[in-house]
Write an enzyme that holds these catalytic residues in place. Structure first.
Site, PDB file in Angstrom:
ATOM      1  N   GLU A   1      27.336  -3.103  85.826  1.00  0.00           N
ATOM      2  CA  GLU A   1      27.761  -4.426  85.394  1.00  0.00           C
ATOM      3  C   GLU A   1      26.611  -5.425  85.350  1.00  0.00           C
ATOM      4  O   GLU A   1      25.957  -5.688  86.351  1.00  0.00           O
ATOM      5  CB  GLU A   1      28.846  -4.947  86.338  1.00  0.00           C
ATOM      6  CG  GLU A   1      29.935  -5.686  85.618  1.00  0.00           C
ATOM      7  CD  GLU A   1      31.162  -5.792  86.503  1.00  0.00           C
ATOM      8  OE1 GLU A   1      31.007  -6.047  87.692  1.00  0.00           O
ATOM      9  OE2 GLU A   1      32.265  -5.588  85.989  1.00  0.00           O
TER      10      GLU A   1
ATOM     11  N   LYS B   1      34.047   7.788  84.569  1.00  0.00           N
ATOM     12  CA  LYS B   1      34.149   6.349  84.359  1.00  0.00           C
ATOM     13  C   LYS B   1      33.480   5.631  85.522  1.00  0.00           C
ATOM     14  O   LYS B   1      33.458   6.116  86.653  1.00  0.00           O
ATOM     15  CB  LYS B   1      35.597   5.892  84.199  1.00  0.00           C
ATOM     16  CG  LYS B   1      36.466   5.988  85.441  1.00  0.00           C
ATOM     17  CD  LYS B   1      36.442   4.811  86.379  1.00  0.00           C
ATOM     18  CE  LYS B   1      36.739   3.512  85.660  1.00  0.00           C
ATOM     19  NZ  LYS B   1      36.644   2.359  86.632  1.00  0.00           N
TER      20      LYS B   1
ATOM     21  N   ASN C   1      31.677 -11.047  88.017  1.00  0.00           N
ATOM     22  CA  ASN C   1      32.463 -10.820  89.224  1.00  0.00           C
ATOM     23  C   ASN C   1      32.994 -12.083  89.882  1.00  0.00           C
ATOM     24  O   ASN C   1      33.748 -12.013  90.855  1.00  0.00           O
ATOM     25  CB  ASN C   1      31.641  -9.999  90.225  1.00  0.00           C
ATOM     26  CG  ASN C   1      31.577  -8.556  89.793  1.00  0.00           C
ATOM     27  OD1 ASN C   1      32.540  -7.818  89.909  1.00  0.00           O
ATOM     28  ND2 ASN C   1      30.435  -8.143  89.265  1.00  0.00           N
TER      29      ASN C   1
ATOM     30  N   THR D   1      37.951   1.388  82.450  1.00  0.00           N
ATOM     31  CA  THR D   1      38.499   0.062  82.750  1.00  0.00           C
ATOM     32  C   THR D   1      37.616  -0.961  82.031  1.00  0.00           C
ATOM     33  O   THR D   1      37.879  -1.309  80.888  1.00  0.00           O
ATOM     34  CB  THR D   1      38.563  -0.193  84.264  1.00  0.00           C
ATOM     35  OG1 THR D   1      37.313   0.145  84.868  1.00  0.00           O
ATOM     36  CG2 THR D   1      39.669   0.638  84.897  1.00  0.00           C
TER      37      THR D   1
ATOM     38  N   THR E   1      34.339   1.347  91.153  1.00  0.00           N
ATOM     39  CA  THR E   1      35.221   2.497  90.952  1.00  0.00           C
ATOM     40  C   THR E   1      34.498   3.592  90.182  1.00  0.00           C
ATOM     41  O   THR E   1      33.870   3.330  89.171  1.00  0.00           O
ATOM     42  CB  THR E   1      36.497   2.094  90.184  1.00  0.00           C
ATOM     43  OG1 THR E   1      36.108   1.469  88.951  1.00  0.00           O
ATOM     44  CG2 THR E   1      37.327   1.132  90.985  1.00  0.00           C
TER      45      THR E   1
END
Length: 406
Positions: free
Chosen positions: A275, A178, A401, A152, A189
């Site tokens: 992230e 992933k 985010n 993603t 995720t």
């Protein structure tokens, strides 16, 4: 010395596995549908998210895994098919039906997985075309395409191949994953898929995955969130023709070692792709009264936003580390604990037996400039230990985010 060889492999490296990854339009660009296919039914093991909000594909896949066999995994990215009601279930089941018909296999042998935005209906007209194209594209060289198609917002693909010998037969393990990037509504995720041509006894395979998951994927943290779609699925088709690996097999430990290595590699790769992260953090808790206490302390440190932000700011704030240990439910005695930080074989002990040490702030500062850091906590109260991996918390995490979903 490892009893296996690591090579630049992927999900289609083992004998009898084909894969593909195509773009069907779920995402505006990039591949978004992946198929992993075994040329014969394979023993299958799986673990799923513990989130009480569970996506439709997981409901379907849990049923299909009950007999411990599968032959194909179909995965889409760009849409999680979560919180989509009755229609979401119908769409997950339709993905299974379309895949089984195209491959002429039983629906019960299809595992379905989705990742992406939550609460949006699946564009099944596009998915149908993707499954048709994905089946046509299945090939021995399709592993990298498959790995790309499950991503993603990941920065990097996560693939690995391992080879070893059991019963005089070459055994190959291939895997891809992933994560751990964020999507709306900011849940982490994680998907992981593994294939092997080893012949493995079903109950042994399932128990092994559960045990290894506890030591790998359950010991990583980016921000403490757990997804509606997390799953790990492994298939073993037995085409290497070794004797069945089970609890009494004399070489089972070689397989266990390689299997754990692959999952640990993927777990670490997920954290390294966290992230907005700038640091990779390993936390090791040693000399604990129990393994569970050690795990609790590791996770508490890794999940502490105060620890994460201090490491991002390159501060040797042992107090935040100690505080995070103190509020977990592990059995600890502050008057026994030692806390150290390290990197590149350099290590500084900052706290010992209830009080701060007169350590070199300059040396600690130099250690904290490294990208890969290690926190070592010695509880000095037993002989058990645990290790886990995480990342820092940066300005970029908040920026990413808090931005609208594209």
């Amino acid at each position: 010395m490892k009893n296996f060889k690591v090579f630049d492999g992927n999900i289609s490296s083992p004998i009898g596995f084909l894969a593909s990854g195509v773009h069907c339009g779920i995402k505006e660009k990039n591949k978004d549908l992946s198929i992993i296919y075994s040329e014969c039914p394979a023993v299958c093991s799986a673990v799923f998210t513990k989130n009480k909000v569970i996506a439709a594909p997981l409901v379907v896949s849990k049923k299909h895994i009950e007999d411990k066999y599968a032959q194909v995994i179909v995965v889409n990215s760009g849409n999680a098919n979560a919180c989509t009601g009755e229609q979401g279930m119908k769409d997950a089941e339709l993905m299974v039906e379309l895949t089984s018909k195209k491959l002429l296999i039983s629906k019960e042998n299809v595992i379905v997985s989705s990742t992406g935005i939550i609460g949006v209906p699946m564009p099944m007209d596009k998915v149908k075309v993707g499954i048709e194209d994905g089946v046509k594209a299945l090939s021995k060289k399709g592993g990298l395409d498959a790995a790309q198609a499950i991503l993603t917002t990941d920065k990097n693909m996560k693939n690995i191949g391992v080879a070893l010998e059991i019963d005089g037969k070459k055994i190959t393990i291939g895997a891809m994953a992933k994560g751990s990037r964020m999507i709306h509504p900011n849940m982490a995720t994680m998907l992981s898929f593994l294939t092997t041509d080893a012949k493995v006894e079903p109950t042994f395979f399932q128990n092994l995955l559960q045990e290894v998951t506890g030591l790998t994927y359950n010991m990583i943290s980016v921000d403490g969130d757990t997804s509606t779609n997390d799953m790990v699925v492994c298939m073993a088709n037995g085409l290497a023709s070794n004797k069945e690996i089970e609890y009494d097999h004399p070489q089972k430990d070689k397989f266990i070692e390689a299997f754990k290595f692959v999952h640990e590699y993927l777990a670490k790769s997920i954290v390294q792709d966290g992230e907005g992260s700038s640091k990779f953090i390993e936390v090791q808790v040693i000399k604990s009264p129990t393994e569970e206490d050690a795990k609790l302390a590791v996770k508490s440190i890794l999940n502490s936003n105060l620890v994460k932000t201090s490491l991002f700011g390159e501060q040797s704030n042992w107090g935040r580390i100690l505080c995070s240990i103190g509020y977990c439910s592990a059995d600890i005695d502050i008057n026994s604990i030692d806390i150290s930080i390290g990197a590149n074989n350099a290590i500084v002990k900052m706290f010992s037996k209830g009080k701060a040490l007169d350590y070199s702030k300059t040396e600690a500062s130099e250690i904290l400039k490294n990208k890969d850091l290690k926190i070592i906590v010695n509880l000095n109260s037993g002989d058990k230990e645990a290790v886990g991996w995480g990342c820092d918390l940066s300005y970029d995490y908040v920026k990413i985010n808090s931005a609208p979903i594209a």
